[in-house]
Structure formats: C-alpha cells, structure tokens
Scaffold this motif. Structure first.
Motif, short mmCIF file in Angstrom:
data_model
loop_
_atom_site.label_atom_id
_atom_site.label_comp_id
_atom_site.label_asym_id
_atom_site.label_seq_id
_atom_site.Cartn_x
_atom_site.Cartn_y
_atom_site.Cartn_z
N ASP A 179 0.64 -1.17 0.06
CA ASP A 179 -0.18 -0.10 0.09
C ASP A 179 1.01 1.05 0.03
O ASP A 179 1.89 1.26 0.92
N GLY A 185 -2.49 4.72 0.11
CA GLY A 185 -3.84 4.02 -0.41
C GLY A 185 -4.08 3.51 -1.64
O GLY A 185 -5.03 3.05 -2.03
N THR A 195 -2.89 0.51 -4.08
CA THR A 195 -2.42 -0.84 -3.95
C THR A 195 -1.39 -1.17 -5.13
O THR A 195 -1.87 -0.71 -6.35
#
Length: 233
Positions: free
Chosen positions: A150, A153, A155
């Motif tokens: 991460d 925020g 991925t």
C-alpha cells in the motif's frame, strides 16, 4: 521480449495517465513524490518492497531492498513502501549502485532516501518524498518483498506499470493496463489538437472551454471489460 505496454506507457506523461485513471475510476496517482536526483523520467514494471519498524519479531538478517535487487531485470522499477517516513532513509547509495548494475529503470520510495549526491553521480533516477542523512539501521526493516503493498492508499502489485516524470508518479494496475493506456492515448490526441489550436491563435477561452472540460468522461461502470485489459500491445 519487448514489453509493448511499457513502450506505450513511456510515451505518455503522468498527467495524462492520472486523467485516464480518473476517467476509469481507478486510484493510481501518487502525491508528493518528486525527483530527488536527476529529473529523468522512467517507466517499467514494479518489483515491490515493504518496510516497517524494527523490533524483536521483525528482525531480519537480510538488508532491505537486496532481495528485490537480486531479482531485478533491466527495466524494472523498484517501489518501496516506506509509508511516508521521512525521519530515516528507506533507500541509499550502495543499493543504488546495485540498481545501476542490474539495469533498474528507476526507484520510487514513499518516504526519505539518503546518499543523494552519490545517487546523482550514478545517474539513477529516484523519486521520493524527502532526503535525509539518517540511516534506517536499527529502526526500519524489510517486512516483505515482491508482495502487494500500500502506497498512499494505492495498491501496488508486482508487475504493475509504473510511470514517473517531473510531475510525479503514477501506478497503472496490470489488470487494467489496456483500458488505461487506451484512454490516455485518446486524451493525448485531444491535447495535441488543443496545443495546435493555441499555436494557430484560437482564443484560449475557446481552447479551454467545454471541449476541454468534457474531454475526460468516466466510462460506464456497466461497461464490459475488453480483451485489451491484459494485452501486451
């Protein structure tokens, strides 16, 4: 073997890609990560590294980043999840020498790096949040590598597309690369036409009017995923 998607990616800037990701409702644009060395842009597939606080349960005999470097192939981009830490470095000079030897295209660190002068002399392109002389030794360790991470925020999965330039860094999920690249290429054509209109003396209010505001339209959430979503062309 030529990676055609990386070739397409390298011809698009991060702003176009960010707009395309927004049009597809996909998070992927990272903020606050700027070139800390040469402003050279780069594009490639991600190998990931996840860092975290050192402690008895996280002790590792392996230095952070080394496994990723040993696995890297020419054109790889190493993405380090340092989770916004700017008090100690998540990347440094000796690692950068290994990256140059491996032919790594660039490094992205969500946090601080050190040995900036050395990295600059090596000619390695590095994007990071900050620079610091402080080592991570004893305070930060590698928790995992080549894993899903991460970053702000967003991925990042191994094999995702990474593009970095003077405006920042963008991550394009490999599973949606065909759609995002296609959208970005269409936006590039529209921007080229607008730039030509400016050169031709068209009023700026007309150039930047409704056509510009409507250039980015989110695709329908009911659209069917096409075969190009995972293609290599």
């Amino acid at each position: 073997m030529t990676d055609h998607q990386v070739g397409r990616l390298s011809r698009l800037d991060t702003c176009l890609l960010s707009d395309a990701l927004a049009a597809e409702a996909i998070p992927g644009a990272l903020s606050g990560l700027a070139p800390v060395t040469a402003g050279r842009s780069f594009a490639g597939r991600a190998i990931t590294v996840d860092l975290g606080p050192a402690g008895p349960a996280t002790a590792s005999a392996r230095h952070l980043g080394t496994a990723a470097l040993d696995a890297a192939v020419p054109g790889t981009v190493i993405v380090v999840a340092h989770h916004g830490v700017t008090t100690v470095a998540g990347w440094g000079g000796i690692l950068s020498r290994g990256a140059v030897r491996a032919g790594v295209a660039g490094i992205v660190v969500d946090g601080a790096v050190r040995d900036v002068d050395e990295i600059r002399e090596l000619g390695l392109a590095v994007h990071a949040a900050a620079a610091t002389p402080r080592s991570a030794r004893g305070t930060v360790v590698e928790r995992a590598w080549n894993c899903r991470i991460d970053v702000q925020g967003v991925t990042v999965t191994p094999g995702d597309l990474v593009r970095a330039d003077g405006s920042g860094v963008v991550i394009v999920p490999a599973s949606m690369a065909g759609r995002v690249l296609g959208t970005a290429e269409r936006l590039a054509e529209k921007e080229a036409a607008m730039a030509a209109a400016v050169q031709d003396g068209v009023a700026m209010s007309q150039v930047m009017g409704a056509a510009y505001e409507g250039a980015i339209q989110a695709r329908s959430h009911t659209a069917t995923k096409g075969p190009d979503d995972r293609d290599s062309t």
